[in-house]
Scaffold this motif. Structure first.
Motif, PDB file in Angstrom:
ATOM      1  N   LYS A  10       0.825  -1.220   0.000  1.00  0.00           N
ATOM      2  CA  LYS A  10       0.000   0.000   0.000  1.00  0.00           C
ATOM      3  C   LYS A  10       0.850   1.257   0.000  1.00  0.00           C
ATOM      4  CE  LYS A  10      -3.752  -2.190   2.536  1.00  0.00           C
ATOM      5  NZ  LYS A  10      -4.135  -2.459   3.932  1.00  0.00           N
ATOM      6  N   SER A  11       2.042   1.175   0.587  1.00  0.00           N
ATOM      7  CA  SER A  11       2.873   2.387   0.717  1.00  0.00           C
ATOM      8  C   SER A  11       3.631   2.722  -0.572  1.00  0.00           C
ATOM      9  CB  SER A  11       3.874   2.207   1.864  1.00  0.00           C
ATOM     10  OG  SER A  11       4.966   1.399   1.430  1.00  0.00           O
ATOM     11  N   LEU A  12       3.678   1.790  -1.523  1.00  0.00           N
ATOM     12  CA  LEU A  12       4.547   1.998  -2.703  1.00  0.00           C
ATOM     13  C   LEU A  12       3.980   3.014  -3.679  1.00  0.00           C
ATOM     14  CD1 LEU A  12       5.458  -1.732  -3.495  1.00  0.00           C
ATOM     15  CD2 LEU A  12       6.785  -0.074  -2.170  1.00  0.00           C
ATOM     16  N   GLN A  13       4.888   3.730  -4.352  1.00  0.00           N
ATOM     17  CA  GLN A  13       4.501   4.546  -5.505  1.00  0.00           C
ATOM     18  C   GLN A  13       5.397   4.120  -6.666  1.00  0.00           C
ATOM     19  OE1 GLN A  13       4.670   8.586  -3.649  1.00  0.00           O
ATOM     20  NE2 GLN A  13       2.743   8.792  -4.762  1.00  0.00           N
ATOM     21  N   PRO A  14       5.010   3.053  -7.373  1.00  0.00           N
ATOM     22  CA  PRO A  14       5.902   2.445  -8.371  1.00  0.00           C
ATOM     23  C   PRO A  14       6.351   3.423  -9.456  1.00  0.00           C
ATOM     24  CG  PRO A  14       4.003   1.038  -7.963  1.00  0.00           C
ATOM     25  CD  PRO A  14       3.731   2.339  -7.286  1.00  0.00           C
ATOM     26  N   TYR A  15       7.514   3.149 -10.001  1.00  0.00           N
ATOM     27  CA  TYR A  15       8.072   3.911 -11.121  1.00  0.00           C
ATOM     28  C   TYR A  15       7.153   3.772 -12.333  1.00  0.00           C
ATOM     29  CZ  TYR A  15      11.435   5.292 -14.748  1.00  0.00           C
ATOM     30  OH  TYR A  15      12.069   5.911 -15.798  1.00  0.00           O
ATOM     31  N   ILE A  16       7.002   4.858 -13.077  1.00  0.00           N
ATOM     32  CA  ILE A  16       6.189   4.807 -14.300  1.00  0.00           C
ATOM     33  C   ILE A  16       7.113   4.950 -15.511  1.00  0.00           C
ATOM     34  CG2 ILE A  16       4.281   5.852 -15.581  1.00  0.00           C
ATOM     35  CD1 ILE A  16       3.401   7.056 -12.780  1.00  0.00           C
ATOM     36  N   PRO A  17       7.355   3.865 -16.242  1.00  0.00           N
ATOM     37  CA  PRO A  17       8.234   3.960 -17.419  1.00  0.00           C
ATOM     38  C   PRO A  17       7.568   4.757 -18.534  1.00  0.00           C
ATOM     39  CG  PRO A  17       7.713   1.637 -16.885  1.00  0.00           C
ATOM     40  CD  PRO A  17       6.801   2.505 -16.073  1.00  0.00           C
ATOM     41  N   GLY A  18       8.383   5.296 -19.451  1.00  0.00           N
ATOM     42  CA  GLY A  18       7.850   5.965 -20.635  1.00  0.00           C
ATOM     43  C   GLY A  18       7.048   4.970 -21.458  1.00  0.00           C
ATOM     44  N   GLU A  19       6.081   5.501 -22.207  1.00  0.00           N
ATOM     45  CA  GLU A  19       5.199   4.673 -23.021  1.00  0.00           C
ATOM     46  C   GLU A  19       5.940   3.812 -24.040  1.00  0.00           C
ATOM     47  OE1 GLU A  19       1.481   6.277 -25.334  1.00  0.00           O
ATOM     48  OE2 GLU A  19       2.476   7.889 -24.232  1.00  0.00           O
ATOM     49  N   CYS A  92      21.419  -2.785  -4.382  1.00  0.00           N
ATOM     50  CA  CYS A  92      22.332  -1.960  -3.576  1.00  0.00           C
ATOM     51  C   CYS A  92      21.684  -1.492  -2.273  1.00  0.00           C
ATOM     52  CB  CYS A  92      22.779  -0.735  -4.371  1.00  0.00           C
ATOM     53  SG  CYS A  92      23.976  -1.134  -5.661  1.00  0.00           S
ATOM     54  N   PHE A  93      20.365  -1.299  -2.286  1.00  0.00           N
ATOM     55  CA  PHE A  93      19.715  -0.765  -1.068  1.00  0.00           C
ATOM     56  C   PHE A  93      19.855  -1.728   0.108  1.00  0.00           C
ATOM     57  CE2 PHE A  93      17.495   3.291  -1.976  1.00  0.00           C
ATOM     58  CZ  PHE A  93      17.903   3.447  -3.288  1.00  0.00           C
ATOM     59  N   PRO A  94      19.410  -2.992  -0.009  1.00  0.00           N
ATOM     60  CA  PRO A  94      19.628  -3.903   1.118  1.00  0.00           C
ATOM     61  C   PRO A  94      21.100  -4.252   1.310  1.00  0.00           C
ATOM     62  CG  PRO A  94      18.610  -5.064  -0.728  1.00  0.00           C
ATOM     63  CD  PRO A  94      18.608  -3.613  -1.078  1.00  0.00           C
ATOM     64  N   ALA A  95      21.913  -4.151   0.278  1.00  0.00           N
ATOM     65  CA  ALA A  95      23.329  -4.532   0.399  1.00  0.00           C
ATOM     66  C   ALA A  95      24.124  -3.510   1.220  1.00  0.00           C
ATOM     67  CB  ALA A  95      23.958  -4.695  -0.987  1.00  0.00           C
ATOM     68  N   PHE A  96      23.821  -2.210   1.061  1.00  0.00           N
ATOM     69  CA  PHE A  96      24.722  -1.178   1.609  1.00  0.00           C
ATOM     70  C   PHE A  96      24.075  -0.184   2.566  1.00  0.00           C
ATOM     71  CE2 PHE A  96      26.359  -2.072  -2.797  1.00  0.00           C
ATOM     72  CZ  PHE A  96      27.363  -2.928  -2.370  1.00  0.00           C
ATOM     73  N   PHE A  97      22.737  -0.094   2.588  1.00  0.00           N
ATOM     74  CA  PHE A  97      22.099   0.995   3.331  1.00  0.00           C
ATOM     75  C   PHE A  97      21.343   0.472   4.555  1.00  0.00           C
ATOM     76  CE2 PHE A  97      21.693   2.991  -1.159  1.00  0.00           C
ATOM     77  CZ  PHE A  97      23.029   3.349  -1.136  1.00  0.00           C
ATOM     78  N   GLU A  98      21.308   1.298   5.612  1.00  0.00           N
ATOM     79  CA  GLU A  98      20.562   0.978   6.831  1.00  0.00           C
ATOM     80  C   GLU A  98      19.321   1.853   6.877  1.00  0.00           C
ATOM     81  OE1 GLU A  98      21.555  -1.415   8.746  1.00  0.00           O
ATOM     82  OE2 GLU A  98      23.656  -1.639   8.158  1.00  0.00           O
ATOM     83  N   ASN A  99      18.272   1.357   7.560  1.00  0.00           N
ATOM     84  CA  ASN A  99      17.012   2.110   7.621  1.00  0.00           C
ATOM     85  C   ASN A  99      17.149   3.432   8.346  1.00  0.00           C
ATOM     86  OD1 ASN A  99      16.200  -0.244   6.574  1.00  0.00           O
ATOM     87  ND2 ASN A  99      14.894  -0.865   8.271  1.00  0.00           N
ATOM     88  N   ASP A 100      18.048   3.487   9.337  1.00  0.00           N
ATOM     89  CA  ASP A 100      18.058   4.655  10.212  1.00  0.00           C
ATOM     90  C   ASP A 100      19.068   5.723   9.800  1.00  0.00           C
ATOM     91  OD1 ASP A 100      20.157   2.995  10.702  1.00  0.00           O
ATOM     92  OD2 ASP A 100      20.107   3.199  12.885  1.00  0.00           O
ATOM     93  N   VAL A 115      11.809   5.269  -5.426  1.00  0.00           N
ATOM     94  CA  VAL A 115      10.946   4.080  -5.429  1.00  0.00           C
ATOM     95  C   VAL A 115      11.624   2.945  -4.651  1.00  0.00           C
ATOM     96  CG1 VAL A 115       9.823   2.374  -6.917  1.00  0.00           C
ATOM     97  CG2 VAL A 115       9.900   4.772  -7.635  1.00  0.00           C
ATOM     98  N   TYR A 116      12.919   2.734  -4.904  1.00  0.00           N
ATOM     99  CA  TYR A 116      13.646   1.688  -4.161  1.00  0.00           C
ATOM    100  C   TYR A 116      13.721   2.021  -2.681  1.00  0.00           C
ATOM    101  CZ  TYR A 116      15.293  -0.111  -8.663  1.00  0.00           C
ATOM    102  OH  TYR A 116      15.356  -0.637  -9.920  1.00  0.00           O
ATOM    103  N   ALA A 117      13.927   3.302  -2.368  1.00  0.00           N
ATOM    104  CA  ALA A 117      14.032   3.700  -0.962  1.00  0.00           C
ATOM    105  C   ALA A 117      12.747   3.308  -0.222  1.00  0.00           C
ATOM    106  CB  ALA A 117      14.301   5.200  -0.851  1.00  0.00           C
ATOM    107  N   THR A 118      11.603   3.515  -0.855  1.00  0.00           N
ATOM    108  CA  THR A 118      10.337   3.139  -0.219  1.00  0.00           C
ATOM    109  C   THR A 118      10.224   1.620  -0.111  1.00  0.00           C
ATOM    110  OG1 THR A 118       9.386   5.081  -1.286  1.00  0.00           O
ATOM    111  CG2 THR A 118       7.845   3.547  -0.286  1.00  0.00           C
ATOM    112  N   LEU A 119      10.559   0.904  -1.188  1.00  0.00           N
ATOM    113  CA  LEU A 119      10.452  -0.560  -1.178  1.00  0.00           C
ATOM    114  C   LEU A 119      11.324  -1.169  -0.086  1.00  0.00           C
ATOM    115  CD1 LEU A 119       9.436  -3.235  -2.458  1.00  0.00           C
ATOM    116  CD2 LEU A 119      11.322  -3.058  -4.086  1.00  0.00           C
ATOM    117  N   PHE A 120      12.545  -0.649   0.055  1.00  0.00           N
ATOM    118  CA  PHE A 120      13.484  -1.236   1.018  1.00  0.00           C
ATOM    119  C   PHE A 120      13.512  -0.473   2.357  1.00  0.00           C
ATOM    120  CE2 PHE A 120      15.098  -2.811  -3.097  1.00  0.00           C
ATOM    121  CZ  PHE A 120      15.059  -4.173  -2.823  1.00  0.00           C
ATOM    122  N   LYS A 121      12.578   0.460   2.527  1.00  0.00           N
ATOM    123  CA  LYS A 121      12.431   1.214   3.778  1.00  0.00           C
ATOM    124  C   LYS A 121      13.727   1.899   4.207  1.00  0.00           C
ATOM    125  CE  LYS A 121       8.591  -1.589   5.224  1.00  0.00           C
ATOM    126  NZ  LYS A 121       7.696  -2.068   6.162  1.00  0.00           N
TER     127      LYS A 121
END
Ligand SMILES: *Cc1c(COP(=O)(O)O)cnc(C)c1O
Length: 353
Positions: A10-19, A92-100, A115-121
């Motif tokens: 529910k929290s996601l705002q997915p990327y919208i690719p070009g047509e 890279c988000f879960p590999a290198f970044f912490e939530n806090d 978009v990734y930041a939201t997915l991986f919190k």
């Protein structure tokens, strides 16, 4: 309906690719694809690989990593490959970044990072570009849990020098600094040669733009072997076979076709610079681009109006309804003929409005 959705979904705002167009004959200048077909040798290699589709692909794509390593004078353990660079950016988000610990990226950049930041919190802080839409390296010296820079930046096309990238690296020895070089082959200088000097540098590139293989889905990351190992751990906790046999074979063949690569990227750069001149004569402000697109704003006519009128004339470009850039159009560099058609149509539209 939301009944079965997790709170994350529910929290996601997915990327919208070009047509992507279906059948209609548009001049397609909206998703930064390469106007040239991939070289024949790539198609032949893919056909040949199709004989082995019964078998799983090699999970770590060793031959492809070997061939990329050779191309950049690195070793195989400094190369990671993924299903498009988007997948690698995501890993890279879960590999290198912490939530806090908030990561930093520019306020105007590739919209997938958010978009990734939201997915991986992972929290993030946006760092504003200056009034000329440039990244200011000194603004990336504040405390952070990681940094992502697209170089050249998207959708501006503006490129940082190696000296400027080095300012960011030097000031952030405790964070991973990701340089997304999706467009680097169109006139910028890659940061790859800084890899031996900075163990916090990860350079990410793709075969989608400069190598005409957006449909094959191959990207790669270059960096210190321990960063690469982190990405491999994430990948093997998710999907062992992110690249299929056809993608691996086609990508290896692509790195053997350097003459074609040089010829086509130079042609795109030349057409880009001619198009920039022609657009300026029509009253456009054109940001200085080292990418295969131009980011432009007209002195008199709103970008949204031009976008709609171009579409009606059969020319697709990209418009972002976002703060600071909602009076700009991003125009992919197509063939020389595509760009002549664009200019002719714009001249008529501008004359009429
Ligand atoms: C196109 C693009 C990508 C994604 O490329 P793929 O390899 O096709 O996933 C990544 N970053 C930026 C800035 C891009 O424009």
């Amino acid at each position: 309906m939301n009944r079965y959705w997790s709170s994350l979904t529910k929290s996601l705002q997915p990327y919208i690719p070009g047509e992507q167009t279906k059948g209609q004959s548009f001049i397609k200048l909206n998703t930064n694809e390469n106007p040239f077909s991939p070289p024949r040798a790539v198609i032949d290699a893919i056909n040949k690989a199709s004989c082995d589709l019964r078998l799983y692909p090699p999970p770590e794509a060793d031959f492809l990593r070997e061939s990329i390593a050779t191309n950049f004078s690195l070793t195989k353990d400094e190369v990671f490959v993924g299903n498009g660079s988007d997948e690698i950016l995501g890993f890279c988000f879960p590999a290198f970044f912490e939530n806090d610990k908030p990561i930093l990226f520019p306020d105007i950049t590739y919209s997938f990072y958010k978009v990734y930041a939201t997915l991986f919190k992972v929290n993030y802080k946006l760092v504003p570009l200056d009034d000329e839409y440039r990244i200011v390296p000194e603004t990336f010296t504040q405390k952070n849990g990681g940094i992502i820079i697209a170089n050249p930046n998207a959708p501006t096309g503006i490129c940082l020098s190696i000296a400027e990238i080095e300012i960011i690296l030097k000031n952030n020895p405790n964070s991973v600094v990701m340089i997304d070089e999706a467009y680097i082959d169109f006139g910028g200088t890659t940061a790859v040669r800084l890899i031996p000097k900075y163990d916090n540098l990860l350079v990410i590139q793709t075969l989608s733009k400069s190598r005409s293989l957006a449909g094959l889905r191959v990207g790669f990351a270059l960096g210190n072997a321990s960063l690469i190992e982190a990405l491999t751990r994430i990948k093997n906790s998710f999907n062992s076979y992110t690249l299929d046999r056809l993608a691996i074979a086609g990508a290896i063949a692509s790195f053997n076709e350097n003459d074609y690569f040089e010829k086509t990227r130079k042609e795109i750069m030349a057409v880009r610079d001619e198009t920039a001149n022609a657009l300026q004569k029509l009253g456009f402000r054109v940001l200085p681009s080292k990418a295969n697109f131009l980011f432009v704003s007209h002195e008199r006519i709103a970008a949204k109006v031009l976008f709609a009128k171009l579409q009606a004339a059969g020319i697709l470009v990209r418009y972002f309804d976002a703060p600071r850039i909602d009076n700009f159009l991003r125009i992919t560099i197509g063939t020389a003929q595509d760009m002549r058609d664009l200019i002719v149509n714009l001249r008529m539209i501008i004359g009429r409005v």
